[in-house]
Design an enzyme around this catalytic site. Sequence first.
Site, mmCIF file in Angstrom:
data_model
loop_
_atom_site.group_PDB
_atom_site.id
_atom_site.type_symbol
_atom_site.label_atom_id
_atom_site.label_comp_id
_atom_site.label_asym_id
_atom_site.label_seq_id
_atom_site.Cartn_x
_atom_site.Cartn_y
_atom_site.Cartn_z
ATOM 1 C CD GLU A 166 -9.381 -9.613 -4.673
ATOM 2 O OE1 GLU A 166 -8.336 -9.032 -4.343
ATOM 3 O OE2 GLU A 166 -10.517 -9.171 -4.409
ATOM 4 N NE ARG A 219 -5.867 0.121 -3.975
ATOM 5 C CZ ARG A 219 -5.168 0.679 -4.961
ATOM 6 N NH1 ARG A 219 -5.216 1.998 -5.134
ATOM 7 N NH2 ARG A 219 -4.441 -0.062 -5.767
ATOM 8 N NE ARG A 239 -10.849 -2.852 -3.306
ATOM 9 C CZ ARG A 239 -9.528 -3.002 -3.223
ATOM 10 N NH1 ARG A 239 -8.907 -3.857 -4.019
ATOM 11 N NH2 ARG A 239 -8.810 -2.279 -2.381
ATOM 12 C CG ASN A 283 -1.615 -5.606 -6.685
ATOM 13 O OD1 ASN A 283 -1.233 -5.648 -7.845
ATOM 14 N ND2 ASN A 283 -1.855 -4.480 -6.058
ATOM 15 C CG ASP A 284 -4.717 -9.853 -2.830
ATOM 16 O OD1 ASP A 284 -3.575 -9.778 -2.352
ATOM 17 O OD2 ASP A 284 -5.710 -9.364 -2.279
ATOM 18 N NE ARG A 297 -0.619 -8.169 -2.332
ATOM 19 C CZ ARG A 297 -1.050 -6.916 -2.216
ATOM 20 N NH1 ARG A 297 -0.266 -5.925 -2.539
ATOM 21 N NH2 ARG A 297 -2.252 -6.655 -1.779
ATOM 22 C CG HIS A 325 -1.955 -1.095 1.113
ATOM 23 N ND1 HIS A 325 -2.926 -1.113 0.148
ATOM 24 C CD2 HIS A 325 -2.096 -2.246 1.813
ATOM 25 C CE1 HIS A 325 -3.640 -2.221 0.271
ATOM 26 N NE2 HIS A 325 -3.151 -2.911 1.275
ATOM 27 C CB CYS A 365 -7.930 -2.597 -10.765
ATOM 28 S SG CYS A 365 -8.551 -3.988 -9.800
#
Length: 577
Positions: free
Chosen positions: A435, A298, A334, A458-459, A469, A191, A506
């Site tokens: 994801e 987000r 989201r 990312n996930d 990660r 983040h 995304c």
Amino acid sequence: MTEMLNGIAASDGVAVAKAYLLVQPDLSFETVTVQDTNAEEARLDVALQASQDELSVIREKAVESLGEEAASVFDAHLMVLADPEMISQIKETIRAKQTNAETGLKEVTDMFITIFEGMEDNPYMQERAADIRDVAKRVLAHLLGVKLPNPATIDEESIVIAHDLTPSDTAQLNKQFVKAFVTNIGGRTSHSAIMARTLEIAAVLGTNDITQRVKDGDIVAVNGITGEVIINPSQDQIVAFKEAGAAYAKQKAEWALLKDAETVTADGQHFELAANIGTPKDVEGVNDNGAEAVGLYRTEFLYMDSQDFPTEDEQYEAYKAVLEGMNGKPVVVRTMDIGGDKELPYFDLPKEMNPFLGYRALRISISETGDAMFRTQIRALLRASVHGQLRIMFPMVALLKEFRAAKAVFEEEKAKLTAEGIAVSEDIQVGIMIEIPAAAMLADQFAKEVDFFSIGTNDLIQYTMAADRMNEQVSYLYQPYNPSILRLINNVIKAAHAEGKWAGMCGEMAGDQQAVPLLVGMGLDEFSMSATSVLRTRSLMKTLDIAKMREYAQRALTECSTAEEVLDLAKDYLPEN
């Protein structure tokens, strides 16, 4: 002494400035019996006054950067500092026990914290416990003569050095002064990295031990493009870094000329370039960088930046601001993605062995515990839908049953609002974030019911490779170009297109310059990334030929068995690589 380090290049930019060490100091102390209790009381008074002065400055800066409402937490802290009952009890303890000011402070504040925390039927008093804890820490730091770091007070050009940066730390950084940050842990998808790119601050993460190597005030040179960090650089190195910074600024100026250009390939095919945001304030950066949509809002930052669950009206105002700010362009919102590494102090989540694989995101929203919170968010979104082109996305979906449960809440709340005579747009797309590998594999079935997919790489990558990660030990497994990941992505895109739906991405991979040609070749419709990556990606797309990219993607999917082979294959299709 000059020292060189290498970390993960997480946000582009080059900077040379003084180090600001954002690490929590050691606040341990010994209980000491004293003869002169008057001197200890005087030490306490000095520490209380210093804390008051410091908090007043912090409050002023918070009003400037975050607004009056967010700064109100510091009013509560100032009230605690001026509480005559608490101060008199601390002084009484010092006198009665003939002890040092540190011990008197800790005993009395711990007692108040315990009392307030026990008031389970009074949330207001429970919040006071957190205020007392923060204030006690600040006063103790002054008694011990150590500095409590506060990124909001930085008022000269600095490079922030930290073990890690929380979202709230990063939100307080003033990019006028903070030119870069460097951390011990983290990677391109953490983040702090994502927010650094939003703020356009250079960042190098995952250096392991930068906090042990740097002292406050050291000169540090940071290259967020290459991942290089130099502590106390030579004059020649400073000149070289400044030249690299100037070259990057020139490149950015060239990209800026594409702000109002269409996103098309060399042979004229259009793709949508969108941006990811965390707060309504980020919309300015989205428009300044020429993005055609918000591909991911987000919303959890609304919850994380609040002292309590944000109300329906508070959320409505935030969503309305983003929709209006985008002037009719699509906005994918989201729903709340709390859990994993995103905790709320006022929402008691169970302690879990594997929070990333646990009770989080939509799993909370469609549970009995999260139902009221979820309905509040959906109502706020529905009310805001009349102000722009809203698309709603549910995160962390593994089963069709979960999507159906969430969609049912959407339909129920829509019917209620309509019955109340409140206007709601009739053109709201509802989709899911892909994801979880299970959803990626079953994309053909999901595609029959959703309006769109947005792939959260990312996930998706960490779940597919079973590799955290954020863990440097297994960072080699975080492989966006691994053929297994590419095949999952391709499966999702094909499934969407077979049902006449669109597929976006995304995750950070959408703005990865090595991944973009592959994604273009696979036919990804929408690319959503940090706003600062949009113009660079538009520039790259202008050089790509669709037929060649399709052939490249096809060969990568069918002939390659490693990520290295995929990147090697790129040389046949992208000579400039």
